[in-house]
Design an enzyme around this catalytic site. Structure first.
Site, PDB file in Angstrom:
ATOM      1  N   HIS A 196       8.834   6.862   3.829  1.00  0.00           N
ATOM      2  CA  HIS A 196       7.395   6.730   3.601  1.00  0.00           C
ATOM      3  C   HIS A 196       6.751   8.020   4.402  1.00  0.00           C
ATOM      4  CE1 HIS A 196       2.869   5.925   3.612  1.00  0.00           C
ATOM      5  NE2 HIS A 196       3.236   4.860   2.598  1.00  0.00           N
ATOM      6  N   CYS A 234       4.315   7.893  -1.724  1.00  0.00           N
ATOM      7  CA  CYS A 234       2.873   7.081  -1.597  1.00  0.00           C
ATOM      8  C   CYS A 234       1.843   8.237  -1.949  1.00  0.00           C
ATOM      9  CB  CYS A 234       2.582   6.829  -0.044  1.00  0.00           C
ATOM     10  SG  CYS A 234       0.899   6.108   0.216  1.00  0.00           S
ATOM     11  N   HIS A 263       3.870   4.042  -3.929  1.00  0.00           N
ATOM     12  CA  HIS A 263       2.671   3.297  -3.698  1.00  0.00           C
ATOM     13  C   HIS A 263       1.636   4.089  -4.419  1.00  0.00           C
ATOM     14  CE1 HIS A 263       4.127   1.940   0.666  1.00  0.00           C
ATOM     15  NE2 HIS A 263       4.617   1.372  -0.205  1.00  0.00           N
ATOM     16  N   ASP A 309      -1.591   0.058  -3.768  1.00  0.00           N
ATOM     17  CA  ASP A 309      -1.859   0.175  -2.186  1.00  0.00           C
ATOM     18  C   ASP A 309      -2.984  -0.342  -1.711  1.00  0.00           C
ATOM     19  OD1 ASP A 309      -0.594   0.630   0.074  1.00  0.00           O
ATOM     20  OD2 ASP A 309      -0.509   2.828  -0.155  1.00  0.00           O
ATOM     21  N   HIS A 310      -3.439   0.023  -0.438  1.00  0.00           N
ATOM     22  CA  HIS A 310      -4.554  -0.470  -0.039  1.00  0.00           C
ATOM     23  C   HIS A 310      -5.747  -0.768  -1.005  1.00  0.00           C
ATOM     24  CE1 HIS A 310      -3.033   1.920   3.653  1.00  0.00           C
ATOM     25  NE2 HIS A 310      -2.356   1.055   3.635  1.00  0.00           N
ATOM     26  N   TYR A 323      -5.689  -5.047   2.585  1.00  0.00           N
ATOM     27  CA  TYR A 323      -4.689  -6.003   1.886  1.00  0.00           C
ATOM     28  C   TYR A 323      -5.312  -7.309   1.432  1.00  0.00           C
ATOM     29  CZ  TYR A 323      -0.910  -2.747   3.138  1.00  0.00           C
ATOM     30  OH  TYR A 323      -0.202  -1.550   3.255  1.00  0.00           O
TER      31      TYR A 323
END
Length: 353
Positions: A196, A234, A263, A309-310, A323
């Site tokens: 990552h 990501c 991501h 992702d977030h 999350y």
């Protein structure tokens, strides 16, 4: 591509039953969170996690993550023992059918934000990174989600002091040492490793940061040329540095067939410098063209795992910062909708077989 979702285990307020009801959802991204960093993950614990997920009608698609001990990043004398423990964990994961492991090589801290519940214009809350605010922070006294909280205050001071003598090149050397020993094991175990990027992808708190841009991805992949030595692409992390073209980085890694995990989140660059807020996933809300992200994956007929992702906290939801269930579920269906439209426009299958 096939859709996955991060799950933090039995104490996660987002349940496997919730996740299974998200359209197009197939896999779970998780880990074993109560084993001390540097210790071997036993096969029976991996099997228990896998069985729990499969009993809910999903599959354990990605382990995120197997943390790399700081002693390895620092190149301490005990790193060979710790690398062997790490290697045995990879062997055990492979033996239990896990095909992908996401990890990072960020010193001390995982993803860093200046605020976890910043209120956006629509009333939702999100993670943000205000560069000027972060410059004022004292990392020796902070505690944020994703950070290793096992250090005492004295240990944290010691490790921060030690990193003052570690350059970017030192960290590259230590990463190379790690990769040259782990990837052969991953090849034998049938596990694809996926590093990552640093989040955000530039130095903070005076610490070295090296997985930051396209040149870094190229250098990293050249350490050990193998499909098992790949990246977690990501999008939001790379795009949070305005100098990066995240889609260009994605296409470069796809061309080399080294994108082992994606991501997908959007971020909105704000103000001067490198500040940003995490936005809803659709392109119009952020600074990333998510259509181009999905098109790149389709152009290369990419078949790997992707996760929203977030996410923001919406509709009054509370829980683990970044999350929650609802916004990430919206993100998953949005990404799947883009995938279907791109694939159909090119006469290609859009359902993962």
């Amino acid at each position: 591509m096939y859709m996955t979702f991060r799950w933090y285990g039995e104490d996660d307020p987002v349940t496997l039953e919730n996740i299974r009801q998200i359209p197009t959802m197939k896999g779970i991204v998780s880990a074993i969170y109560d084993i001390e960093v540097g210790q071997v993950w036993p096969r029976e614990r991996i099997r228990k996690l896998k069985d729990t997920i499969e009993d809910a009608g999903l599959e354990l698609s990605v382990i995120e993550s197997v943390p790399v001990p700081e002693d390895i990043k620092l190149g301490h004398d005990n790193r060979d023992e710790l690398i062997e423990n790490y290697a045995q964990t990879i062997r055990n994961l492979g033996a239990e059918g896990v095909k992908t492991v996401c990890y990072n090589f960020m010193p001390v801290f995982d993803w860093t934000r200046s605020e976890l519940e910043y209120e956006l214009e629509d009333g939702s809350t999100a993670l943000i990174f205000d560069e000027e605010e972060v410059k004022k922070m004292d990392p020796r006294t902070l505690s944020l989600p994703g950070w290793d909280e096992s250090y005492t205050a004295e240990e944290m001071n010691d490790i921060m002091d030690e990193y003052e003598n570690v350059s970017d090149e030192d960290l590259w050397d230590n990463l190379t040492y790690f990769i040259e020993r782990i990837i052969p094991v991953a090849e034998e175990a049938g596990v694809k490793m996926a590093i990552h990027p640093d989040d955000p992808p530039y130095p903070i708190f005076g610490l070295p940061r090296i997985i930051t841009d396209k040149e870094a991805v190229e250098r990293f992949l050249d350490i050990y040329d193998s499909p098992n030595n790949g990246v977690t692409l990501c999008i939001g992390s790379y795009a949070s540095d305005p100098k990066n073209d995240a889609v260009e980085i994605l296409r470069y890694a796809l061309e080399r067939d080294r994108v082992n995990f994606v991501h997908a989140r959007n971020i909105k660059l704000t103000g001067e410098g490198r500040s940003f807020e995490e936005s809803a996933h659709p392109s119009e809300y952020g600074s990333i063209d998510m259509y181009e992200v999905i098109k790149a994956l389709s152009d290369y007929d990419w078949e790997g795992p992707i996760r929203p992702d977030h996410g923001r906290m919406i509709w009054g939801e509370t829980g683990r910062a970044g999350y929650g269930l609802y916004d990430r579920a919206l993100g998953a269906t949005y990404l799947s909708g883009l995938w279907e439209s791109v694939r159909k426009a090119n006469g290609k299958d859009y359902i993962e077989k």
